[in-house]
Scaffold this active site. Structure first.
Site, PDB file in Angstrom:
ATOM      1  N   VAL A   1       0.839  -1.200   0.000  1.00 11.31           N
ATOM      2  CA  VAL A   1       0.000   0.000   0.000  1.00 11.31           C
ATOM      3  C   VAL A   1       0.874   1.250   0.000  1.00 11.31           C
ATOM      4  CG1 VAL A   1      -1.680   1.315   1.340  1.00 11.31           C
ATOM      5  CG2 VAL A   1      -1.926  -1.156   1.110  1.00 11.31           C
TER       6      VAL A   1
ATOM      7  N   ILE B   1       2.179   2.268  -3.469  1.00 11.40           N
ATOM      8  CA  ILE B   1       1.243   2.808  -4.466  1.00 11.40           C
ATOM      9  C   ILE B   1       1.189   4.327  -4.333  1.00 11.40           C
ATOM     10  CG2 ILE B   1      -1.140   2.855  -5.273  1.00 11.40           C
ATOM     11  CD1 ILE B   1      -1.456   0.046  -4.110  1.00 11.40           C
TER      12      ILE B   1
ATOM     13  N   GLU C   1      -0.691   7.082  -4.197  1.00 11.07           N
ATOM     14  CA  GLU C   1      -2.113   7.458  -4.219  1.00 11.07           C
ATOM     15  C   GLU C   1      -2.327   8.840  -4.810  1.00 11.07           C
ATOM     16  OE1 GLU C   1      -0.701   6.943  -1.050  1.00 11.07           O
ATOM     17  OE2 GLU C   1      -1.183   4.837  -0.696  1.00 11.07           O
TER      18      GLU C   1
ATOM     19  N   ASP D   1     -11.373  19.553 -42.200  1.00 18.08           N
ATOM     20  CA  ASP D   1     -12.398  19.903 -43.173  1.00 18.08           C
ATOM     21  C   ASP D   1     -12.014  21.248 -43.792  1.00 18.08           C
ATOM     22  OD1 ASP D   1     -14.978  19.880 -44.485  1.00 18.08           O
ATOM     23  OD2 ASP D   1     -15.549  21.438 -43.066  1.00 18.08           O
TER      24      ASP D   1
ATOM     25  N   ASP E   1     -16.968  21.572 -39.011  1.00 20.06           N
ATOM     26  CA  ASP E   1     -18.015  22.477 -38.538  1.00 20.06           C
ATOM     27  C   ASP E   1     -19.417  22.016 -38.908  1.00 20.06           C
ATOM     28  OD1 ASP E   1     -17.726  22.894 -41.262  1.00 20.06           O
ATOM     29  OD2 ASP E   1     -18.282  25.008 -41.143  1.00 20.06           O
TER      30      ASP E   1
ATOM     31  N   ASP F   1     -19.381  16.327 -40.742  1.00 20.77           N
ATOM     32  CA  ASP F   1     -18.137  16.026 -40.037  1.00 20.77           C
ATOM     33  C   ASP F   1     -18.372  15.315 -38.714  1.00 20.77           C
ATOM     34  OD1 ASP F   1     -16.704  17.524 -42.006  1.00 20.77           O
ATOM     35  OD2 ASP F   1     -17.286  19.359 -40.975  1.00 20.77           O
TER      36      ASP F   1
ATOM     37  N   ASN G   1       4.966  10.401   3.746  1.00 19.81           N
ATOM     38  CA  ASN G   1       3.898  10.122   2.778  1.00 19.81           C
ATOM     39  C   ASN G   1       3.127  11.386   2.430  1.00 19.81           C
ATOM     40  OD1 ASN G   1       4.128   7.358   2.170  1.00 19.81           O
ATOM     41  ND2 ASN G   1       3.179   6.784   4.112  1.00 19.81           N
TER      42      ASN G   1
ATOM     43  N   ASP H   1       2.854  12.824  -1.400  1.00 18.70           N
ATOM     44  CA  ASP H   1       1.593  13.036  -2.109  1.00 18.70           C
ATOM     45  C   ASP H   1       1.077  14.455  -1.957  1.00 18.70           C
ATOM     46  OD1 ASP H   1       1.560  10.375  -2.868  1.00 18.70           O
ATOM     47  OD2 ASP H   1       0.542   9.749  -1.033  1.00 18.70           O
TER      48      ASP H   1
END
Length: 863
Positions: free
Chosen positions: A271, A274, A276, A318, A589, A593, A683, A687
């Site tokens: 955990v 990871i 987060e 286009d 437009d 299209d 941590n 993060d």
């Protein structure tokens, strides 16, 4: 022909249908609208967002955290997962709803002998509908009466010039070309000129627009490259996490430790490994990119699209309304005595000038030119109102020309006593006023002329003069008799490219993006506009060839311009390019299209001239219809992806370092160098603000010159893994060195953990500094320490927080720390700065090895 037209739908031309017959047919055919049915309930669509591997892993981690009574981790992880799922791809198919808006709300219909004003949704096949100027066609109509009828079908076919309609029988089209069916008026198109009556032969989904509707229903929007990369990253992190759990449990079990204890430690480490914060940083970074694009007059409807633009390597554009303004404009005047005048300004307005040898022509200052302008103004049935033309666009261009010269009032000074209206068959128009005048196609007008105008005098017209004038476009003549007219000159009219398009195309090409023009217009018009945008064109091909006889996957990459392309052809072209591995952006437009916009990786709609269907099917809307904005969007997309990679590099190196420290202490039975609160603080920094601020790093100005990234590349590349492992190795070695240095007495004291803890935090700060430009390989001093103020504030706040943890007594008791001396801090700063120094050396080496390569500078190069 009229009887056949009536008998097939069992209609009555004069009386129309009875109310009873209307009810019976409506019960069978339904209402004249598009049925929008919600196949999947909202709650199921929301739950389907939790299929993402990273979200599932986060939720599993939250459950395990609850089992282990780590409720703070469980709450934070759950919030991250829920927020991420909310911002995942979700968009109701409004494009299908917007198709219904193309059906005009009202129409004129004959029922039981009476002309009634009805809602268009009430029409059924067999109804008799009356059309007049300015009205939208309410359903597909087979015309049985038509008086000088011209219909603007540009939103459906891409044709610039309105299509002349007739009641003549047409043979069945072999290639499904809409433009060739001149006896049918299609739903949603606009009556530009004339009037007509027709019988409804197609309503709702059974109309030509209905075909577009069905194609859009069947078409799924592709996953963006960022979504694919995030999916891959989630799977990789899951695999690594489970491997860590397995190794820790196996080693612990071999050491004779409790299997349950080893499982708890392994899951905790998994955990912790990871990141987060990754989903949040990705979302925030994309959201900030969207806000920056709004300032540049571009609306991004889906967050991941901003990043997708960074790997776009083909733009299918286009022509009508995108590269051009869909406004016919006079650009040149050629008088019969050899003078050549240039006309500036674009659109149906008086902005611009007529320049002859550098001098501005106004009023009657030049007889040769003013005479042409006078004829074009008087022999004209169109008017300009609020920058829009009511009537034929070509005649509107002539009115705009008269406005630039100041002669538009001439139209009201003549009394018209006779008129020969323009038709596609005879290709000329004449009116009798005080003077008889005429304008039209050169080869049709010149046969009525016996002389030409030379500075106000009529000179005999010889064969050499005829040959000289034959290269031009729209001819003007005046005189008293049809066979003895005086030739006045010629006018060149085009639908010109938008301002800035040529420069934007050149910049995009130099950045490694291929440009392809797809239009429903003719080959000559398509090639003319293509050469105005860029001189080096490759191949031009009919859109029909994409579906008939030639494999699209082999054909499309080699073609520069596709003309006469229908909605189905455009979809086929986009799909073929995608099958060749291209990331395709489609601009447009019109309704024609919309399907291709939805199928493309990036659908780009015009905000001002685009239809509602087009805007809703697109992923990005250019508010000012400025093609140049696409260049800014691509630049933004590349910068965003770089920021995400920089963040991933920082988080993974920090996570691996922390994970390695804890794993070594666990497996080797060493004392734990960090306590639980200190790991929690690390941590938060990993993060928190310092990490998040990497996502708002300003875009590198040189990034536009880099080639589009390969969508098959993972975020975790070999280069990034090397940088992550090197940074993690330095952090682990430095932190272990400090821990070993302080642990000389073999007794863990608050000072030991404080030094180790502070060392790791300072390593994090210098690692974040070097991570600001890991992808671009720019040196820290080149970027400027204060160019990202958010990063500066975040790092400053983290350092201040760390000092509070060390010196503030209440926090000292919580984190089990003690005060450090100034020499201790100087030693730690000197040691931890090594991670930034080594990172800078790696960047230097990458530059020296020539990692950054320049994209090819070629127009329309192959994918």
């Amino acid at each position: 022909t009229a009887r056949r037209c009536v008998s097939r739908p069992q209609a009555d031309l004069q009386l129309g249908l009875t109310q009873e017959e209307v009810r019976r047919r409506r019960a069978y055919h339904g209402w004249n609208e598009f049925d929008i049915s919600e196949d999947e309930p909202l709650w199921r669509k929301y739950l389907s967002q939790f299929k993402d591997p990273l979200i599932l892993l986060l939720l599993a981690s939250a459950v395990i955290s609850i089992i282990m009574h780590q409720f703070d981790d469980a709450i934070s992880i759950t919030v991250v997962a829920v927020v991420l799922s909310c911002v995942q791809e979700y968009r109701s198919e409004k494009s299908l709803e917007e198709l219904g808006k193309l059906v005009p709300p009202e129409c004129h219909c004959v029922r039981e002998g009476n002309l009634e004003h009805l809602l268009a949704r009430e029409l059924v096949p067999g109804d008799t509908v009356c059309l007049s100027v300015g009205e939208k066609v309410p359903a597909d109509l087979r015309l049985f009466e038509a008086t000088d009828l011209s219909v603007d079908e540009s939103s459906l076919t891409g044709e610039t010039t309105p299509c002349t309609k007739s009641t003549a029988h047409q043979p069945a089209s072999t290639n499904g070309d809409i433009a060739s069916r001149s006896n049918i008026a299609f739903m949603g198109t606009l009556v530009r000129y004339g009037k007509a009556k027709g019988i409804v032969i197609g309503t709702g989904e059974n109309s030509e627009f209905g075909e577009v509707f069905k194609m859009m229903q069947a078409e799924e929007a592709p996953k963006t490259p960022l979504q694919k990369s995030m999916d891959l990253l989630g799977k990789q992190l899951s695999l690594y996490s489970f491997c860590i759990i397995g190794v820790i449990m196996l080693v612990g079990w071999l050491q004779g430790k409790s299997l349950l204890d080893m499982f708890t430690i392994g899951v905790s480490l998994a955990v912790a490994a990871i990141p987060e914060g990754l989903p949040i940083v990705v979302t925030v970074t994309l959201a900030l990119g969207v806000m920056r694009m709004v300032k540049k007059r571009a609306i991004i409807k889906k967050l991941p699209i901003v990043e997708t633009l960074g790997c776009c390597n083909v733009i299918c554009s286009d022509k009508t309304g995108t590269l051009t303004k869909n406004e016919m404009t006079v650009t040149q005047l050629f008088t019969s005595d050899g003078q050549h005048a240039e006309v500036t300004g674009v659109g149906y307005n008086g902005q611009g000038e007529v320049l002859l040898n550098g001098e501005v022509i106004h009023g009657f200052s030049c007889q040769s030119i003013s005479k042409i302008v006078e004829v074009g103004c008087v022999c004209n049935d169109s008017i300009i109102r609020n920058h829009n033309v009511l009537g034929r666009p070509t005649e509107g261009a002539l009115i705009a020309l008269a406005m630039k010269v100041g002669l538009e009032g001439l139209q009201r000074e003549y009394v018209r006593v006779e008129e020969h209206p323009f038709s596609s068959e005879k290709k000329w128009m004449a009116v009798r006023c005080v003077h008889r005048t005429q304008q039209g196609a050169y080869e049709q007008v010149i046969r009525f002329c016996s002389s030409y105008n030379s500075r106000g005098s009529a000179l005999p017209l010889n064969h050499q003069q005829v040959e000289l004038y034959q290269q031009r476009m729209l001819a003007f003549a005046s005189g008293s008799e049809m066979g003895k007219l005086t030739f006045l000159g010629l006018v060149g009219i085009i639908d010109p490219p938008r301002s800035g398009v040529k420069e934007a195309v050149g910049t995009l090409i130099s950045s490694g993006v291929t440009i392809k023009m797809i239009t429903g217009d003719s080959q000559e018009t398509a090639m003319s506009i293509g050469q105005l945008i860029h001189t080096r064109l490759r191949k031009c091909i009919n859109g029909v060839a994409v579906t008939d006889g030639v494999p699209g996957s082999a054909l499309c990459p080699q073609i520069s311009v596709f003309y006469r392309a229908s909605p189905r052809h455009k979809l086929k072209i986009v799909k073929s390019l995608q099958n060749n591995g291209a990331v395709v952006a489609m601009t447009g437009d019109g309704v024609n299209d919309a399907v291709a916009l939805k199928a493309a990786d990036i659908g780009v709609a015009m905000g001002q001239t685009g239809t509602d269907v087009c805007k809703e099917a697109a992923d990005m809307i250019l508010v000012d219809d400025d093609f140049q904005t696409i260049m800014s969007a691509i630049e933004e997309g590349k910068g965003i992806y770089n920021n995400i990679k920089n963040f991933v590099c920082f988080q993974l190196s920090t996570s691996i370092a922390a994970l390695t420290l804890i794993s070594l202490a666990t497996l080797m039975n060493f004392p734990n160098p960090l306590n639980a609160m200190q790991i929690l603080w690390i941590n938060i920094i990993m993060d928190g603000p310092p990490a998040q601020s990497l996502g708002v790093e300003p875009v590198d100005r040189d990034i536009i010159r880099k080639p589009p990234r390969n969508v098959g590349d993972s975020i975790i590349t070999r280069s990034l893994i090397v940088k992550v492992l090197v940074s993690a190795f330095i952090i682990v070695c430095g932190t272990l060195y400090v821990f070993w240095r302080e642990l000389q007495d073999n007794v863990i004291t608050p000072r030991d953990t404080t030094m180790t803890f502070t060392c790791f935090v300072f390593f994090d700060m210098f690692n974040a500094l070097s991570s600001r430009s890991q992808v671009s390989t720019r040196m820290v001093h080149e970027m400027g320490l204060c160019s990202n103020r958010t990063f500066c504030f975040a790092v400053l706040a983290s350092i201040m927080g760390q000092l509070l943890v060390i010196y503030f007594p209440p926090l000292q008791s919580v984190f089990q720390t003690e005060s450090l001396s100034v020499l201790d801090l100087v030693f730690l700063v000197s040691l931890t700065s090594s991670v930034c120094a080594v990172s800078e050396v790696i960047k230097k080496v990458e530059r020296w090895r020539g990692v950054e390569k320049s994209p090819p500078s070629d127009f329309f190069h192959e994918v």
